[in-house]
Design an enzyme around this catalytic site. Structure first.
Site, PDB file in Angstrom:
ATOM      1  N   CYS A 158      -2.855   3.570  15.392  1.00 53.55           N
ATOM      2  CA  CYS A 158      -1.757   2.772  15.947  1.00 53.55           C
ATOM      3  C   CYS A 158      -2.195   2.061  17.207  1.00 53.55           C
ATOM      4  CB  CYS A 158      -0.560   3.669  16.252  1.00 53.55           C
ATOM      5  SG  CYS A 158       0.828   2.809  17.012  1.00 53.55           S
ATOM      6  N   PHE A 183      -6.914 -10.411   0.991  1.00 53.32           N
ATOM      7  CA  PHE A 183      -7.456 -10.055  -0.326  1.00 53.32           C
ATOM      8  C   PHE A 183      -8.715 -10.867  -0.653  1.00 53.32           C
ATOM      9  CE2 PHE A 183      -3.056  -8.499  -1.026  1.00 53.32           C
ATOM     10  CZ  PHE A 183      -3.366  -7.200  -1.413  1.00 53.32           C
TER      11      PHE A 183
END
Length: 281
Positions: A123, A265
């Site tokens: 995080c 992607f």
């Protein structure tokens, strides 16, 4: 410190037992990525009245702690340019504390609630006190006119960047961020167990080398593109981000708002462009 040297500090060896489907097993030594804390302190104020303040505790892979600290201070909006810190800084190798000395004339503005950022490997915004604070500090526009990047360069990153990740190749447990110029030439690379740490290391190196953090070119992420990664990229004025993995909805929103071309992607045969596709030729 270069990426190879950082890798040495970021790898540990452990004894493991490997089990196989056929019922056999073996004992061997495995390499794992190191995850350990570093505390970020700053020294600030006029030369006759210097003060020290703790800013953050970050779980990271050791190596490049000075770049990590400077990059974090920049993306947190505490410093803004190279002149905000003294010309000479010391890297505290093998220690748990990294000190960054601010310039004598620089008057930093710290978080109003005087909080200490606690950042774990998963995080990059764990120190934010509320949803509004997540929007962060993004005052920098993209540098100059929008640049065109050829698709062949992006496709080439899939193979090229594998060799730039010695820590991942050895442990399988780290993330990489690479900064390329618009012609596809590597400018900086960093690895870390936390993707946001890797980006802060790259930004920290850029800030330490340049009076103003003019990062013309684009960033490559070895994994997904979360909103905190796009937020940091926007802070540096980057206008193209290429990720191997998927972007999040908020990452796409931040890219759109800050005129960033966001690619995800990415593989040998195709990639998806989510925002500002006009920069890809």
């Amino acid at each position: 410190m270069d990426n190879q040297q950082s890798t040495i500090l970021s790898v540990d060896s452990v004894n493991i037992r490997r089990f196989f489907k056929n019922g056999s097993q073996e004992t061997l030594v495995d390499s794992v990525v190191v995850e350990s804390p570093v505390e970020i302190y700053v020294k600030y104020g006029p030369i006759e009245d210097r003060k020290i303040k703790k800013i953050a505790m970050i779980m990271r892979s050791p190596g490049d702690d000075l770049a990590l600290a400077v990059g974090f201070l920049f993306t947190a909006g505490i410093i803004h340019r190279r002149d905000d810190i003294l010309p000479t800084q010391k890297t505290t190798y093998f220690q748990k504390i990294q000190l960054v000395e601010f310039a004598y004339h620089f008057n930093p503005i710290f978080p109003k609630d005087d909080r200490i950022f606690i950042v774990n490997a998963a995080c990059g915004v764990c120190g934010a006190p509320n949803a509004e604070a997540l929007q962060g500090n993004i005052p920098y526009p993209s540098w100059g006119k929008p640049k065109i990047v050829k698709r062949e360069i992006i496709f080439g990153l899939v193979n090229e960047t594998k060799a730039l990740q010695p820590l991942f190749n050895k442990t399988g447990g780290s993330h990489a961020v690479c900064w390329f110029n618009n012609g596809g030439e590597l400018m900086q690379v960093a690895e870390d167990i936390g993707r946001h740490n890797a980006l802060d290391k790259v930004l920290g190196h850029a800030l330490l080398k340049d009076k103003n953090i003019r990062m013309e070119g684009f960033l490559f992420f070895s994994g997904r593109a979360g909103f905190e990664m796009l937020q940091k990229a926007a802070r540096a004025g980057i206008n193209l981000v290429v990720a191997i993995g998927a972007p999040s909805s908020l990452a796409i929103e931040i890219a759109e708002e800050n005129d960033i071309t966001l690619v995800g992607f990415t593989n040998h045969n195709s990639f998806n462009v989510y925002t500002q596709a006009h920069r890809i030729q």
